[in-house]
Motif scaffolding. Structure first.
Motif, PDB file in Angstrom:
ATOM      1  N   UNK A   1       1.138  -1.241   0.365  1.00 50.84           N
ATOM      2  CA  UNK A   1       0.038  -0.260  -0.011  1.00 50.84           C
ATOM      3  C   UNK A   1       0.665   1.259  -0.097  1.00 50.84           C
ATOM      4  N   UNK A   2       1.986   1.552   0.619  1.00 50.62           N
ATOM      5  CA  UNK A   2       2.966   2.052   0.751  1.00 50.62           C
ATOM      6  C   UNK A   2       3.745   2.827  -0.664  1.00 50.62           C
ATOM      7  N   UNK A   3       3.973   2.101  -1.615  1.00 48.29           N
ATOM      8  CA  UNK A   3       4.506   1.441  -2.785  1.00 48.29           C
ATOM      9  C   UNK A   3       3.385   2.279  -3.477  1.00 48.29           C
ATOM     10  N   UNK A   4       2.261   1.736  -3.561  1.00 42.06           N
ATOM     11  CA  UNK A   4       1.050   2.027  -4.335  1.00 42.06           C
ATOM     12  C   UNK A   4       0.857   3.359  -4.261  1.00 42.06           C
ATOM     13  N   UNK A   5       1.390   4.088  -2.377  1.00 37.70           N
ATOM     14  CA  UNK A   5       1.101   5.426  -2.699  1.00 37.70           C
ATOM     15  C   UNK A   5       1.816   6.490  -3.164  1.00 37.70           C
ATOM     16  N   UNK A   6       3.638   6.176  -2.507  1.00 36.72           N
ATOM     17  CA  UNK A   6       4.136   6.372  -3.434  1.00 36.72           C
ATOM     18  C   UNK A   6       4.242   7.129  -5.298  1.00 36.72           C
ATOM     19  N   UNK A   7       3.789   5.576  -6.032  1.00 40.07           N
ATOM     20  CA  UNK A   7       3.668   6.099  -7.291  1.00 40.07           C
ATOM     21  C   UNK A   7       1.891   7.083  -6.977  1.00 40.07           C
ATOM     22  N   UNK A   8       1.631   6.857  -6.455  1.00 41.22           N
ATOM     23  CA  UNK A   8       0.599   7.926  -7.092  1.00 41.22           C
ATOM     24  C   UNK A   8       0.484   9.332  -6.974  1.00 41.22           C
ATOM     25  N   UNK A   9       1.592   9.425  -5.697  1.00 39.28           N
ATOM     26  CA  UNK A   9       2.304  10.740  -5.629  1.00 39.28           C
ATOM     27  C   UNK A   9       2.696  11.026  -6.468  1.00 39.28           C
ATOM     28  N   UNK A  10       3.382  10.376  -7.217  1.00 43.60           N
ATOM     29  CA  UNK A  10       4.478  10.846  -8.205  1.00 43.60           C
ATOM     30  C   UNK A  10       3.942  11.093  -9.173  1.00 43.60           C
ATOM     31  N   UNK A  11       2.907  10.278  -9.356  1.00 43.54           N
ATOM     32  CA  UNK A  11       2.309  10.516 -11.383  1.00 43.54           C
ATOM     33  C   UNK A  11       1.007  12.069 -10.855  1.00 43.54           C
ATOM     34  N   UNK A  12       0.696  12.077  -9.925  1.00 40.69           N
ATOM     35  CA  UNK A  12      -0.211  14.039  -9.387  1.00 40.69           C
ATOM     36  C   UNK A  12       0.571  15.121  -9.357  1.00 40.69           C
ATOM     37  N   UNK A  13       2.724  14.835  -9.316  1.00 38.96           N
ATOM     38  CA  UNK A  13       3.256  15.781  -9.205  1.00 38.96           C
ATOM     39  C   UNK A  13       3.547  15.676 -10.912  1.00 38.96           C
ATOM     40  N   UNK A  14       3.661  14.664 -11.480  1.00 42.76           N
ATOM     41  CA  UNK A  14       3.616  14.416 -13.173  1.00 42.76           C
ATOM     42  C   UNK A  14       3.257  15.232 -13.318  1.00 42.76           C
ATOM     43  N   UNK A  15       1.738  14.999 -13.481  1.00 42.28           N
ATOM     44  CA  UNK A  15       0.566  15.394 -14.032  1.00 42.28           C
ATOM     45  C   UNK A  15      -0.039  16.674 -13.907  1.00 42.28           C
ATOM     46  N   UNK A  16       0.580  17.444 -12.340  1.00 39.29           N
ATOM     47  CA  UNK A  16       1.182  18.730 -12.227  1.00 39.29           C
ATOM     48  C   UNK A  16       1.848  19.856 -13.176  1.00 39.29           C
ATOM     49  N   UNK A  17       2.954  19.158 -13.196  1.00 42.06           N
ATOM     50  CA  UNK A  17       3.430  19.254 -13.997  1.00 42.06           C
ATOM     51  C   UNK A  17       3.636  19.246 -15.529  1.00 42.06           C
ATOM     52  N   UNK A  18       3.250  18.911 -16.010  1.00 44.15           N
ATOM     53  CA  UNK A  18       2.530  18.654 -17.879  1.00 44.15           C
ATOM     54  C   UNK A  18       1.362  19.670 -17.776  1.00 44.15           C
ATOM     55  N   UNK A  19       0.432  20.046 -16.462  1.00 44.05           N
ATOM     56  CA  UNK A  19      -0.408  21.369 -16.721  1.00 44.05           C
ATOM     57  C   UNK A  19      -0.459  21.999 -16.828  1.00 44.05           C
ATOM     58  N   UNK A  20       1.476  22.413 -16.135  1.00 40.09           N
ATOM     59  CA  UNK A  20       1.866  23.797 -15.318  1.00 40.09           C
ATOM     60  C   UNK A  20       2.212  24.149 -17.268  1.00 40.09           C
ATOM     61  N   UNK A  21       2.860  23.195 -17.486  1.00 44.29           N
ATOM     62  CA  UNK A  21       4.119  23.638 -19.024  1.00 44.29           C
ATOM     63  C   UNK A  21       2.558  23.843 -19.872  1.00 44.29           C
ATOM     64  N   UNK A  22       1.612  23.266 -20.380  1.00 46.49           N
ATOM     65  CA  UNK A  22       0.510  23.708 -21.160  1.00 46.49           C
ATOM     66  C   UNK A  22      -0.037  24.903 -20.993  1.00 46.49           C
ATOM     67  N   UNK A  23       0.274  25.061 -19.926  1.00 53.16           N
ATOM     68  CA  UNK A  23      -0.670  26.720 -19.303  1.00 53.16           C
ATOM     69  C   UNK A  23       0.920  27.414 -19.806  1.00 53.16           C
ATOM     70  N   UNK A  24       1.796  27.186 -19.315  1.00 51.37           N
ATOM     71  CA  UNK A  24       2.455  27.905 -19.977  1.00 51.37           C
ATOM     72  C   UNK A  24       2.893  27.673 -21.899  1.00 51.37           C
ATOM     73  N   UNK A  25       2.421  27.321 -22.219  1.00 48.12           N
ATOM     74  CA  UNK A  25       2.876  27.368 -23.648  1.00 48.12           C
ATOM     75  C   UNK A  25       1.646  27.818 -24.250  1.00 48.12           C
ATOM     76  N   UNK A  26       0.363  27.945 -23.583  1.00 43.88           N
ATOM     77  CA  UNK A  26      -1.170  29.223 -24.461  1.00 43.88           C
ATOM     78  C   UNK A  26      -0.709  30.349 -24.509  1.00 43.88           C
ATOM     79  N   UNK A  27       0.278  30.964 -23.276  1.00 44.51           N
ATOM     80  CA  UNK A  27       0.283  32.541 -23.002  1.00 44.51           C
ATOM     81  C   UNK A  27       1.621  32.819 -23.849  1.00 44.51           C
TER      82      UNK A  27
END
Length: 140
Positions: free
Chosen positions: A114-140
């Motif tokens: 369960x801890x490993x699953x939570x770590x992977x989910x946290x990494x995925x959430x960080x990566x998604x947030x980073x990709x979202x910020x990059x997409x917003x920058x490109x639109x500006x």
């Protein structure tokens, strides 16, 4: 094991290893076990040493910190409130809108899968947030 701390990449990992040895009791053993599980869950995770001596694990942003207190080893997840926690590992800092924590006490068994699953989910959430910020920058 990747690490970052500023001038020398090995400093953070060495500092975490030193902290584990200095604790010299169940807290050091618990922190070492958690560290191993974090790296098993994400081999690309980076270790950092921040805020005057707090172990930090990051991948596209902070995944979690590992603080040691007299009664607990506390794993605080930066985006914990946004993570699904089907095994109910989060047991501390539950009232916040962003972070969630797991307090590990002496003698408690860690649900490793369960801890490993939570770590992977946290990494995925960080990566998604980073990709979202990059997409917003490109639109500006």
């Amino acid at each position: 094991m990747k690490s970052t701390s500023g001038a020398n990449d090995g400093d953070a990992s060495a500092s975490i290893t030193k902290r584990i040895k200095e604790l010299g009791d169940w807290r050091g053993e618990t922190l070492a076990q958690v560290r191993e599980l974090i790296h098993a869950a994400d081999p690309d995770i980076q270790e950092e040493w921040k805020w005057r001596g707090v172990p930090v694990w990051s991948h596209d942003g902070i995944v979690c910190t590992g603080e040691s207190y007299k009664e607990v080893v506390k794993l605080t997840f930066a985006r914990g409130a946004a993570l699904k926690d089907p095994k109910k590992l989060f047991n501390s800092s539950l009232e916040g809108n962003t972070r969630r924590a797991i307090d590990l006490r002496e003698g408690e068994k860690i649900n490793e899968a369960a801890l490993k699953q939570l770590i992977r989910a946290a990494v995925a959430a960080n990566s998604a947030a980073l990709a979202e910020r990059a997409t917003k920058k490109k639109k500006k």
